[in-house]
Design an enzyme around this catalytic site. Structure first.
Site, PDB file in Angstrom:
ATOM      1  N   GLU A   1     -10.914  -9.485   2.892  1.00  0.00           N
ATOM      2  CA  GLU A   1      -9.639  -9.129   3.516  1.00  0.00           C
ATOM      3  C   GLU A   1      -9.893  -9.061   5.012  1.00  0.00           C
ATOM      4  O   GLU A   1     -10.678  -8.217   5.485  1.00  0.00           O
ATOM      5  CB  GLU A   1      -9.113  -7.781   3.000  1.00  0.00           C
ATOM      6  CG  GLU A   1      -7.788  -7.427   3.688  1.00  0.00           C
ATOM      7  CD  GLU A   1      -7.101  -6.194   3.122  1.00  0.00           C
ATOM      8  OE1 GLU A   1      -7.352  -5.831   1.950  1.00  0.00           O
ATOM      9  OE2 GLU A   1      -6.286  -5.611   3.859  1.00  0.00           O
TER      10      GLU A   1
ATOM     11  N   ASN B   1       0.856  -1.197   0.000  1.00  0.00           N
ATOM     12  CA  ASN B   1       0.000   0.000   0.000  1.00  0.00           C
ATOM     13  C   ASN B   1       0.891   1.247   0.000  1.00  0.00           C
ATOM     14  O   ASN B   1       1.714   1.430   0.907  1.00  0.00           O
ATOM     15  CB  ASN B   1      -0.905  -0.033   1.232  1.00  0.00           C
ATOM     16  CG  ASN B   1      -1.845   1.157   1.285  1.00  0.00           C
ATOM     17  OD1 ASN B   1      -1.420   2.285   1.106  1.00  0.00           O
ATOM     18  ND2 ASN B   1      -3.111   0.909   1.544  1.00  0.00           N
TER      19      ASN B   1
ATOM     20  N   HIS C   1       0.993   6.225   1.906  1.00  0.00           N
ATOM     21  CA  HIS C   1       1.716   7.179   2.751  1.00  0.00           C
ATOM     22  C   HIS C   1       2.884   7.863   2.050  1.00  0.00           C
ATOM     23  O   HIS C   1       3.437   8.819   2.573  1.00  0.00           O
ATOM     24  CB  HIS C   1       2.105   6.531   4.077  1.00  0.00           C
ATOM     25  CG  HIS C   1       0.875   6.198   4.875  1.00  0.00           C
ATOM     26  ND1 HIS C   1      -0.131   7.115   5.066  1.00  0.00           N
ATOM     27  CD2 HIS C   1       0.451   5.058   5.451  1.00  0.00           C
ATOM     28  CE1 HIS C   1      -1.110   6.567   5.759  1.00  0.00           C
ATOM     29  NE2 HIS C   1      -0.785   5.306   5.997  1.00  0.00           N
TER      30      HIS C   1
ATOM     31  N   HIS D   1      -3.647  -4.769   7.753  1.00  0.00           N
ATOM     32  CA  HIS D   1      -3.787  -3.633   8.645  1.00  0.00           C
ATOM     33  C   HIS D   1      -2.919  -3.834   9.898  1.00  0.00           C
ATOM     34  O   HIS D   1      -3.094  -4.796  10.631  1.00  0.00           O
ATOM     35  CB  HIS D   1      -5.234  -3.372   9.090  1.00  0.00           C
ATOM     36  CG  HIS D   1      -5.449  -1.904   9.380  1.00  0.00           C
ATOM     37  ND1 HIS D   1      -5.005  -1.325  10.534  1.00  0.00           N
ATOM     38  CD2 HIS D   1      -5.974  -0.914   8.644  1.00  0.00           C
ATOM     39  CE1 HIS D   1      -5.277  -0.036  10.497  1.00  0.00           C
ATOM     40  NE2 HIS D   1      -5.863   0.245   9.352  1.00  0.00           N
ATOM     41  N   GLY D   2      -1.971  -2.928  10.055  1.00  0.00           N
ATOM     42  CA  GLY D   2      -1.116  -2.947  11.246  1.00  0.00           C
ATOM     43  C   GLY D   2      -0.035  -4.011  11.217  1.00  0.00           C
ATOM     44  O   GLY D   2       0.661  -4.210  12.218  1.00  0.00           O
TER      45      GLY D   2
ATOM     46  N   ARG E   1      -7.097  12.770   1.061  1.00  0.00           N
ATOM     47  CA  ARG E   1      -6.000  13.232   1.927  1.00  0.00           C
ATOM     48  C   ARG E   1      -4.640  12.719   1.472  1.00  0.00           C
ATOM     49  O   ARG E   1      -3.621  13.270   1.840  1.00  0.00           O
ATOM     50  CB  ARG E   1      -6.257  12.838   3.383  1.00  0.00           C
ATOM     51  CG  ARG E   1      -6.160  11.368   3.655  1.00  0.00           C
ATOM     52  CD  ARG E   1      -6.224  11.065   5.124  1.00  0.00           C
ATOM     53  NE  ARG E   1      -7.547  11.262   5.684  1.00  0.00           N
ATOM     54  CZ  ARG E   1      -7.982  10.643   6.782  1.00  0.00           C
ATOM     55  NH1 ARG E   1      -7.179   9.813   7.419  1.00  0.00           N
ATOM     56  NH2 ARG E   1      -9.190  10.843   7.243  1.00  0.00           N
ATOM     57  N   HIS E   2      -4.617  11.627   0.708  1.00  0.00           N
ATOM     58  CA  HIS E   2      -3.303  11.191   0.186  1.00  0.00           C
ATOM     59  C   HIS E   2      -3.372  10.914  -1.326  1.00  0.00           C
ATOM     60  O   HIS E   2      -2.967  11.740  -2.115  1.00  0.00           O
ATOM     61  CB  HIS E   2      -2.685  10.036   1.005  1.00  0.00           C
ATOM     62  CG  HIS E   2      -3.621   9.008   1.544  1.00  0.00           C
ATOM     63  ND1 HIS E   2      -4.465   8.279   0.744  1.00  0.00           N
ATOM     64  CD2 HIS E   2      -3.845   8.564   2.813  1.00  0.00           C
ATOM     65  CE1 HIS E   2      -5.149   7.431   1.494  1.00  0.00           C
ATOM     66  NE2 HIS E   2      -4.820   7.585   2.770  1.00  0.00           N
TER      67      HIS E   2
ATOM     68  N   THR F   1      -8.202   3.388   8.545  1.00  0.00           N
ATOM     69  CA  THR F   1      -9.419   2.581   8.566  1.00  0.00           C
ATOM     70  C   THR F   1      -9.514   1.854   9.907  1.00  0.00           C
ATOM     71  O   THR F   1      -8.648   1.057  10.232  1.00  0.00           O
ATOM     72  CB  THR F   1      -9.376   1.562   7.406  1.00  0.00           C
ATOM     73  OG1 THR F   1      -8.936   2.238   6.234  1.00  0.00           O
ATOM     74  CG2 THR F   1     -10.741   0.963   7.161  1.00  0.00           C
TER      75      THR F   1
ATOM     76  N   HIS G   1       1.970   0.940   5.959  1.00  0.00           N
ATOM     77  CA  HIS G   1       2.688   1.873   6.826  1.00  0.00           C
ATOM     78  C   HIS G   1       4.088   1.400   7.209  1.00  0.00           C
ATOM     79  O   HIS G   1       5.053   2.170   7.136  1.00  0.00           O
ATOM     80  CB  HIS G   1       1.837   2.136   8.087  1.00  0.00           C
ATOM     81  CG  HIS G   1       2.328   3.271   8.902  1.00  0.00           C
ATOM     82  ND1 HIS G   1       3.200   3.107   9.951  1.00  0.00           N
ATOM     83  CD2 HIS G   1       2.102   4.596   8.796  1.00  0.00           C
ATOM     84  CE1 HIS G   1       3.468   4.286  10.478  1.00  0.00           C
ATOM     85  NE2 HIS G   1       2.819   5.208   9.796  1.00  0.00           N
TER      86      HIS G   1
ATOM     87  N   GLU H   1      -8.569   0.396  -2.807  1.00  0.00           N
ATOM     88  CA  GLU H   1      -9.429   0.433  -1.617  1.00  0.00           C
ATOM     89  C   GLU H   1     -10.299   1.678  -1.709  1.00  0.00           C
ATOM     90  O   GLU H   1      -9.809   2.765  -2.042  1.00  0.00           O
ATOM     91  CB  GLU H   1      -8.585   0.559  -0.349  1.00  0.00           C
ATOM     92  CG  GLU H   1      -7.713  -0.618  -0.063  1.00  0.00           C
ATOM     93  CD  GLU H   1      -6.844  -0.340   1.160  1.00  0.00           C
ATOM     94  OE1 GLU H   1      -7.034   0.694   1.836  1.00  0.00           O
ATOM     95  OE2 GLU H   1      -5.960  -1.147   1.416  1.00  0.00           O
TER      96      GLU H   1
ATOM     97  N   HIS I   1      -5.574   3.640  -1.603  1.00  0.00           N
ATOM     98  CA  HIS I   1      -6.902   3.962  -1.076  1.00  0.00           C
ATOM     99  C   HIS I   1      -7.243   5.382  -1.533  1.00  0.00           C
ATOM    100  O   HIS I   1      -6.592   6.339  -1.114  1.00  0.00           O
ATOM    101  CB  HIS I   1      -6.851   3.878   0.455  1.00  0.00           C
ATOM    102  CG  HIS I   1      -8.171   4.092   1.141  1.00  0.00           C
ATOM    103  ND1 HIS I   1      -8.313   3.912   2.495  1.00  0.00           N
ATOM    104  CD2 HIS I   1      -9.388   4.459   0.688  1.00  0.00           C
ATOM    105  CE1 HIS I   1      -9.574   4.157   2.830  1.00  0.00           C
ATOM    106  NE2 HIS I   1     -10.242   4.508   1.755  1.00  0.00           N
TER     107      HIS I   1
ATOM    108  N   ARG J   1      -9.417   8.076  -0.868  1.00  0.00           N
ATOM    109  CA  ARG J   1     -10.378   8.458   0.176  1.00  0.00           C
ATOM    110  C   ARG J   1     -11.261   9.586  -0.326  1.00  0.00           C
ATOM    111  O   ARG J   1     -10.854  10.382  -1.175  1.00  0.00           O
ATOM    112  CB  ARG J   1      -9.636   8.903   1.444  1.00  0.00           C
ATOM    113  CG  ARG J   1      -8.851   7.789   2.112  1.00  0.00           C
ATOM    114  CD  ARG J   1      -8.293   8.252   3.455  1.00  0.00           C
ATOM    115  NE  ARG J   1      -9.331   8.308   4.452  1.00  0.00           N
ATOM    116  CZ  ARG J   1      -9.488   7.417   5.422  1.00  0.00           C
ATOM    117  NH1 ARG J   1      -8.676   6.397   5.539  1.00  0.00           N
ATOM    118  NH2 ARG J   1     -10.465   7.548   6.288  1.00  0.00           N
TER     119      ARG J   1
HETATM  120  N1  PXP Z   1      -5.783  -3.169   4.131  1.00  0.00           N
HETATM  121  C1  PXP Z   1      -6.741  -2.201   4.207  1.00  0.00           C
HETATM  122  C2  PXP Z   1      -8.119  -2.553   3.755  1.00  0.00           C
HETATM  123  C3  PXP Z   1      -6.438  -0.921   4.671  1.00  0.00           C
HETATM  124  O1  PXP Z   1      -7.407   0.028   4.733  1.00  0.00           O
HETATM  125  C4  PXP Z   1      -5.106  -0.623   5.041  1.00  0.00           C
HETATM  126  C5  PXP Z   1      -4.765   0.760   5.489  1.00  0.00           C
HETATM  127  O2  PXP Z   1      -4.889   1.642   4.431  1.00  0.00           O
HETATM  128  C6  PXP Z   1      -4.151  -1.640   4.924  1.00  0.00           C
HETATM  129  C7  PXP Z   1      -4.516  -2.909   4.489  1.00  0.00           C
HETATM  130  C8  PXP Z   1      -2.719  -1.417   5.250  1.00  0.00           C
HETATM  131  O3  PXP Z   1      -2.569  -1.125   6.608  1.00  0.00           O
HETATM  132  P1  PXP Z   1      -1.156  -0.645   7.157  1.00  0.00           P
HETATM  133  O4  PXP Z   1      -0.858   0.661   6.510  1.00  0.00           O
HETATM  134  O5  PXP Z   1      -1.388  -0.557   8.624  1.00  0.00           O
HETATM  135  O6  PXP Z   1      -0.170  -1.707   6.752  1.00  0.00           O
END
Ligand code: PXP
Length: 237
Positions: free
Chosen positions: A150, A6, A9, A190-191, A48-49, A100, A213, A69, A42, A44
């Site tokens: 997901e 992703n 950022h 995510h995370g 914002r990005h 998210t 991230h 996304e 993503h 949005r």
């Molecule tokens: N998957 C989805 C659906 C997300 O919304 C995000 C955050 O944009 C991620 C994965 C990636 O998350 P992270 O940036 O925490 O790795």
């Protein structure tokens, strides 16, 4: 197991000055050459990005797999139909959130959500829903026509301590098995970071991880190629 990176950022940093650098498009070749299997972004509602222009250019540049996304809204569905990414991942979106926060409320999406999914699928876009690892939610995903889910790993990533991490990973594993039983394919994200990814990467029913991230953060210090290769190694590849 596949890795989708992703790149939101990179655009976050650019938007801090509303200028031209760093350009998320410059990362695509580096990420693909380092061995990742796809690019995730993503778009949005508040832009914002990632910007609309980024998405158009990504569609032209990405040679692997482009996963968009987005919120399940009329505006976003129209953009997705125009752009035709390989996959759309529908996510919940609140303007005030930093990222998210929870999974999609599939039941609350009702007929409208089913309609959006049908339109996307009819145009050849694979549809994934970003959801919490919860059995009832997974049944709803199947009912509304999702091909992929997901699984949200945010709760897993928030755990501290080996036993807590094991327990949360087990919930992801059980949800992945259930989703496969219902006939859907499974990714997760995510995370996730270099320290916590291994447990999730070892779940055979999960075929793809989407990570942003932590990879973009490491890339500041190591460069993008090494950041991607380090993640692939942490995933056991
Ligand atoms: N998957 C989805 C659906 C997300 O919304 C995000 C955050 O944009 C991620 C994965 C990636 O998350 P992270 O940036 O925490 O790795």
């Amino acid at each position: 197991m596949r890795l989708g990176v992703n790149i939101d950022h990179i655009a976050t940093l650019r938007q801090a000055r509303l200028g031209h650098e760093p350009d998320p498009l410059h990362s695509v070749g580096l990420i693909e050459r380092a061995g990742a299997d796809g690019i995730v972004c993503h778009l949005r509602e508040d832009r914002r990005h990632i910007q609309d222009r980024d998405l158009q250019l990504l569609k032209a540049m990405v040679n692997t797999h482009l996963n968009l996304e987005m919120a399940a809204t009329e505006e976003m569905v129209r953009i997705a139909l125009d752009t035709a990414p390989d996959m759309v991942t529908l996510v919940p979106e609140k303007r005030e959130e930093l990222t998210t926060e929870g999974g999609l409320n599939v039941r609350a999406g009702g007929d409208e959500l089913g309609k959006h999914i049908r339109m996307l699928r009819n145009h050849g876009v694979v549809v994934s829903l970003f959801v919490d690892p919860d059995l009832d939610t997974l049944k709803e995903c199947k009912r509304v026509g999702a091909q992929f889910v997901e699984l949200h790993t945010g709760d897993y990533a928030a755990q501290r301590g080996e036993a807590e991490l094991d327990e949360a990973a087990e919930r992801i594993r059980e949800a992945a098995i259930a989703a496969r039983r219902f006939g859907m394919r499974v990714s997760a994200g995510h995370g996730l970071n270099y320290h916590n990814v291994a447990r999730i990467a070892s779940i055979p029913e999960v075929e793809e991880l989407n990570i942003g991230h932590s990879i973009i953060s490491r890339a500041l210090f190591t460069g993008m190629g090494d950041a991607v290769r380090d993640m692939l190694r942490a995933m056991g590849r």
